[in-house]
Write a protein that holds these residues in place. Structure first.
Motif, mmCIF file in Angstrom:
data_model
loop_
_atom_site.group_PDB
_atom_site.id
_atom_site.type_symbol
_atom_site.label_atom_id
_atom_site.label_comp_id
_atom_site.label_asym_id
_atom_site.label_seq_id
_atom_site.Cartn_x
_atom_site.Cartn_y
_atom_site.Cartn_z
ATOM 1 N N SER A 274 22.169 -13.885 -4.513
ATOM 2 C CA SER A 274 23.519 -14.236 -4.918
ATOM 3 C C SER A 274 23.730 -13.999 -6.410
ATOM 4 O O SER A 274 24.820 -13.603 -6.829
ATOM 5 C CB SER A 274 23.834 -15.686 -4.557
ATOM 6 N N ARG A 275 22.693 -14.202 -7.239
ATOM 7 C CA ARG A 275 22.852 -13.916 -8.655
ATOM 8 C C ARG A 275 23.021 -12.419 -8.880
ATOM 9 O O ARG A 275 23.814 -11.984 -9.719
ATOM 10 C CB ARG A 275 21.686 -14.471 -9.476
ATOM 11 N N LEU B 172 24.404 -10.411 -6.795
ATOM 12 C CA LEU B 172 25.756 -10.121 -6.343
ATOM 13 C C LEU B 172 26.777 -10.462 -7.421
ATOM 14 O O LEU B 172 27.745 -9.724 -7.635
ATOM 15 C CB LEU B 172 26.055 -10.912 -5.068
ATOM 16 N N GLU B 173 26.568 -11.562 -8.112
ATOM 17 C CA GLU B 173 27.504 -12.016 -9.131
ATOM 18 C C GLU B 173 27.441 -11.172 -10.402
ATOM 19 O O GLU B 173 28.396 -11.121 -11.177
ATOM 20 C CB GLU B 173 27.196 -13.482 -9.496
ATOM 21 N N PRO C 85 25.102 -19.411 -9.057
ATOM 22 C CA PRO C 85 25.757 -18.340 -8.310
ATOM 23 C C PRO C 85 26.577 -18.850 -7.133
ATOM 24 O O PRO C 85 26.135 -19.713 -6.374
ATOM 25 C CB PRO C 85 24.580 -17.470 -7.838
ATOM 26 N N MET C 86 27.805 -18.320 -7.034
ATOM 27 C CA MET C 86 28.744 -18.622 -5.950
ATOM 28 C C MET C 86 29.162 -20.094 -5.914
ATOM 29 O O MET C 86 29.760 -20.537 -4.937
ATOM 30 C CB MET C 86 28.171 -18.212 -4.587
#
Length: 314
Positions: free
Chosen positions: A2-3, A5-6, A94-95
């Protein structure tokens, strides 16, 4: 994952390959704003926008820089630092949680349309110290696997402080976060986008392309994330093409399990977009109050990308 992705992604070859991070924020009294950092790695530069609207001001406060040096990669933050502007969007979790920091000199306009007439106004110090926290899962645009772009939206809450001149303004409201990457030539076709957070059990995001090229979005509830597949939109334009009112029928309206939204524009913070090759576009972004068919009310942001073509009379 997720990191990753961010954070930043490998650019494609186009000069207008772009990766951007938006954060819109609004509260019911008409106080709000937005921040955007857009990276153009093949041009070795970044764009930084920070716009504020307040109920006691006739026009927006503008921070707009289109020649910020491209920042070095950082897995935890996105930074724009240039002449008279420092802006950092920090991924705390993240998210789930982002921080927004800004120290800059902006220009207070007497009329929103002055954005299209040279952005001449009072020079004023602007600061943001805000926190965004997720309230619904992110909505990922359903691009096909072979399409070299991605885009997601995330509805949440924003709280913290706005600093304007010598004033400190406490803020607690809605925030829509947006992260996308891929080719973005602003002067090809337009769109209409909007996002509203009605509370912990409803948020709405809509996107309609010019000439109905595409329809996208999401209706979030605690029980479901429903993709938007149909939008019937009407808009009233005021002077300089700045919207004053809009009406949306989403997914066929209430009779078909969708929504009907009546949108009142409270304040405008438009962006002029002029390409080096002479092409131009106008990008009116507006803080607005949306009311559903059953009387629920939310304050959020909408935007219209208006591409100006050679046959335009205005």
């Amino acid at each position: 994952m997720s990191r990753a992705l961010e954070g930043r992604h490998e650019p494609g070859p186009s000069p207008w390959w772009n990766e951007s991070w938006y954060l819109d924020f609004a509260q019911p009294d008409g106080t709000g704003g937005y921040v955007r950092i857009g990276l153009y790695p093949n041009q070795r530069r970044a764009w930084c926008w920070a716009y504020l609207v307040l109920p006691d001001r006739p026009g927006p406060v503008v921070v707009r820089a289109h020649d910020v040096p491209l920042p070095p990669p950082d897995p935890h933050a996105v930074l724009a630092r240039g002449d008279g502007v420092w802006c950092e969007l920090t991924c705390e979790t993240p998210m789930e949680h982002w921080g927004i920091g800004l120290e800059a000199f902006g220009v207070a306009l007497d009329d929103p349309a002055d954005a299209y007439r040279g952005e001449i106004g009072e020079r004023i110090a602007v600061g943001l110290d805000l926190e965004w926290e997720a309230r619904f899962p992110a909505f990922h645009y359903p691009y096909p696997p072979e399409y070299p772009s991605a885009h997601y939206q995330h509805a949440g809450r924003v709280h913290g402080e706005i600093l304007l001149g010598a004033d400190t303004i406490e803020f607690d409201g809605f925030g829509e976060r947006d992260h996308s990457w891929g080719d973005r030539d602003w002067w090809v076709f337009g769109w209409n986008w909007g996002a509203w957070y009605f509370g912990p059990d409803l948020a709405v995001h809509t996107l309609l392309g010019e000439w109905n090229l595409f329809t996208e979005g999401c209706i979030w509830t605690p029980d479901a994330m429903t993709r938007v597949t149909a939008i019937d939109a009407d808009v009233d334009l005021g002077p300089d093409g700045i919207p004053t009112h809009a009406h949306y029928v989403v997914n066929g309206g209430p009779a078909s399990g969708g929504l009907e939204l009546d949108v009142e524009v409270l304040a405008a913070a438009p962006v002029p977009l002029d390409a080096d090759d002479g092409r131009s576009a106008r990008f009116p972004r507006v803080l607005c109050r949306a009311t559903t068919h059953d009387g629920r009310v939310a304050t959020g942001w909408a935007e219209w990308l208006q591409v100006r073509r050679p046959d335009d009379s205005a």
